[in-house]
Design a protein around this motif. Structure first.
Motif, PDB file in Angstrom:
ATOM      1  N   ASP A 160       1.021  -1.131   0.059  1.00 18.59           N
ATOM      2  CA  ASP A 160       0.050  -0.042   0.026  1.00 18.59           C
ATOM      3  C   ASP A 160       0.794   1.059  -0.017  1.00 18.59           C
ATOM      4  N   ILE A 161       1.384   1.578  -1.308  1.00 15.09           N
ATOM      5  CA  ILE A 161       2.340   2.643  -1.276  1.00 15.09           C
ATOM      6  C   ILE A 161       1.643   3.674  -2.574  1.00 15.09           C
ATOM      7  N   LYS A 162       1.802   4.963  -2.367  1.00 10.95           N
ATOM      8  CA  LYS A 162       1.432   5.839  -3.181  1.00 10.95           C
ATOM      9  C   LYS A 162       2.521   5.732  -4.450  1.00 10.95           C
ATOM     10  N   PRO A 163       2.034   5.911  -5.527  1.00 13.59           N
ATOM     11  CA  PRO A 163       2.894   5.772  -6.925  1.00 13.59           C
ATOM     12  C   PRO A 163       4.063   6.595  -6.798  1.00 13.59           C
ATOM     13  N   SER A 164       3.910   7.794  -6.354  1.00 10.74           N
ATOM     14  CA  SER A 164       5.038   8.608  -6.078  1.00 10.74           C
ATOM     15  C   SER A 164       6.031   8.344  -5.110  1.00 10.74           C
ATOM     16  N   GLU A 165       5.486   7.685  -4.278  1.00 16.33           N
ATOM     17  CA  GLU A 165       6.503   7.129  -3.038  1.00 16.33           C
ATOM     18  C   GLU A 165       7.067   5.965  -3.556  1.00 16.33           C
ATOM     19  N   LEU A 166       6.168   5.038  -4.331  1.00 14.85           N
ATOM     20  CA  LEU A 166       6.975   3.712  -5.058  1.00 14.85           C
ATOM     21  C   LEU A 166       8.052   3.890  -5.786  1.00 14.85           C
ATOM     22  N   VAL A 167       7.984   5.156  -6.709  1.00 12.44           N
ATOM     23  CA  VAL A 167       9.192   5.461  -7.587  1.00 12.44           C
ATOM     24  C   VAL A 167      10.407   5.565  -6.583  1.00 12.44           C
ATOM     25  N   GLN A 168      10.253   6.341  -5.393  1.00  9.74           N
ATOM     26  CA  GLN A 168      11.251   6.556  -4.579  1.00  9.74           C
ATOM     27  C   GLN A 168      11.804   5.503  -3.803  1.00  9.74           C
ATOM     28  N   THR A 169      10.722   4.721  -3.391  1.00  6.20           N
ATOM     29  CA  THR A 169      11.180   3.492  -2.797  1.00  6.20           C
ATOM     30  C   THR A 169      12.185   2.404  -3.607  1.00  6.20           C
ATOM     31  N   LEU A 170      11.664   2.399  -4.879  1.00  2.00           N
ATOM     32  CA  LEU A 170      12.505   1.921  -5.842  1.00  2.00           C
ATOM     33  C   LEU A 170      13.832   2.276  -5.993  1.00  2.00           C
ATOM     34  N   GLY A 171      14.022   3.453  -5.941  1.00  4.00           N
ATOM     35  CA  GLY A 171      15.484   4.129  -6.143  1.00  4.00           C
ATOM     36  C   GLY A 171      16.159   3.884  -4.788  1.00  4.00           C
ATOM     37  N   VAL A 172      15.454   4.092  -3.604  1.00  5.77           N
ATOM     38  CA  VAL A 172      16.093   3.672  -2.483  1.00  5.77           C
ATOM     39  C   VAL A 172      16.535   2.128  -2.462  1.00  5.77           C
ATOM     40  N   VAL A 173      15.673   1.163  -2.458  1.00  4.64           N
ATOM     41  CA  VAL A 173      16.134  -0.139  -2.549  1.00  4.64           C
ATOM     42  C   VAL A 173      17.048  -0.688  -3.427  1.00  4.64           C
ATOM     43  N   LEU A 174      16.808  -0.153  -4.802  1.00  7.70           N
ATOM     44  CA  LEU A 174      17.873  -0.457  -6.095  1.00  7.70           C
ATOM     45  C   LEU A 174      19.244   0.331  -5.977  1.00  7.70           C
ATOM     46  N   CYS A 175      19.143   1.309  -4.982  1.00 10.54           N
ATOM     47  CA  CYS A 175      20.572   2.150  -4.867  1.00 10.54           C
ATOM     48  C   CYS A 175      21.334   1.233  -3.963  1.00 10.54           C
ATOM     49  N   ALA A 176      20.576   0.565  -2.873  1.00  6.70           N
ATOM     50  CA  ALA A 176      21.534  -0.218  -2.027  1.00  6.70           C
ATOM     51  C   ALA A 176      21.837  -1.522  -2.536  1.00  6.70           C
ATOM     52  N   THR A 177      21.165  -1.933  -3.582  1.00  2.00           N
ATOM     53  CA  THR A 177      21.357  -3.215  -4.628  1.00  2.00           C
ATOM     54  C   THR A 177      22.554  -2.802  -5.358  1.00  2.00           C
TER      55      THR A 177
END
Length: 247
Positions: A160-177
């Motif tokens: 349950d994440i807003k679309p705009s927050e999902l984009v940033q979440t992807l950035g954070v997780v993929l940055c760590a990856t």
């Protein structure tokens, strides 16, 4: 790498950057899917190191929710990074012979889920216990083929994440990856001087493509472009599977 191959790789990074700027993901997936048609998998993974870090840092920094996302997703991020490192240590520098089949399966499954509009809906009570398991499995997949999209992407999209927050979440997780992948590549000798130069050179078209994708997003239908990307990934996955299975 010949001049023709180098030019093709730079064009691929421009395309992949545009896709990431438009839909928020896809750079390593597209680069690895296309460049492994003529390069070894380990070479392709090494190329994405620096462009992935910089584009994901850019994406992670935009949105104003960085600290909250880290607090929410750290139970996913840490196991993912550890699993990725351990997997690369176990599979060795050349990678297993079956890695291309894993890559093909990842591309087919991910594109199929998108094309059939299959989306998980994860209850809030299940989110916390699922995070470590999703992190470990995604880290294993990333350690083998360089991209953690399965099962990471369906999981994040099911929250349950807003679309705009999902984009940033992807950035954070993929940055760590990306950081974990780069550290692993350096540790195991897969990102040496020549490969580092190629990866550094790919930063320019990747960032340029990301900027271009963000501009296109304001003018064109993201849905049509998303479908085109998914079909391209599906066909690439089927080709990779067929060529490796027959070989």
């Amino acid at each position: 790498m010949t001049i023709e191959q180098a030019a093709f790789c730079l064009a691929v990074f421009l395309l992949a950057g545009a896709v990431k700027g438009l839909v928020g993901l896809g750079l390593p997936t597209i680069v690895i899917a296309l460049t492994t048609l003529f390069l070894p998998l380990t070479e392709a993974i090494a190329m994405i190191a620096l462009p992935s870090i910089l584009t994901n840092v850019w994406q992670a920094a935009v949105g104003g929710n960085f600290r909250r996302i880290v607090r929410r997703q750290w139970l996913l991020i840490v196991p993912l990074a550890v699993s990725l490192y351990v997997t690369m240590w176990l599979v060795g520098q050349k990678g297993p012979n079956w890695a291309f089949l894993v890559l093909a399966a990842v591309l087919i499954v991910y594109s199929g889920l998108g094309l059939f509009r299959i989306r998980l809906h994860i209850h809030a009570d299940l989110e916390r216990p699922l995070r470590p398991a999703i992190g470990v499995i995604s880290g294993f997949v990333a350690g083998v083929v360089g991209v953690p999209i399965i099962p990471l992407m369906p999981y994040l999209q099911g929250l349950d994440i807003k679309p705009s927050e999902l984009v940033q979440t992807l950035g954070v997780v993929l940055c760590a990856t990306s950081l974990a992948l780069t550290v692993s590549l350096l540790k195991f000798g897969l990102l040496d001087g020549p490969r580092g130069l190629v990866s550094a050179a790919a930063v320019v078209p990747a960032l340029g493509g990301m900027w271009l994708g963000q501009q296109i997003r304001r003018r064109l239908s993201v849905e049509q472009f998303r479908l085109a990307v998914l079909w391209a990934l599906l066909l690439t996955g089927l080709y990779t599977f067929a060529s490796r299975a027959l070989w």
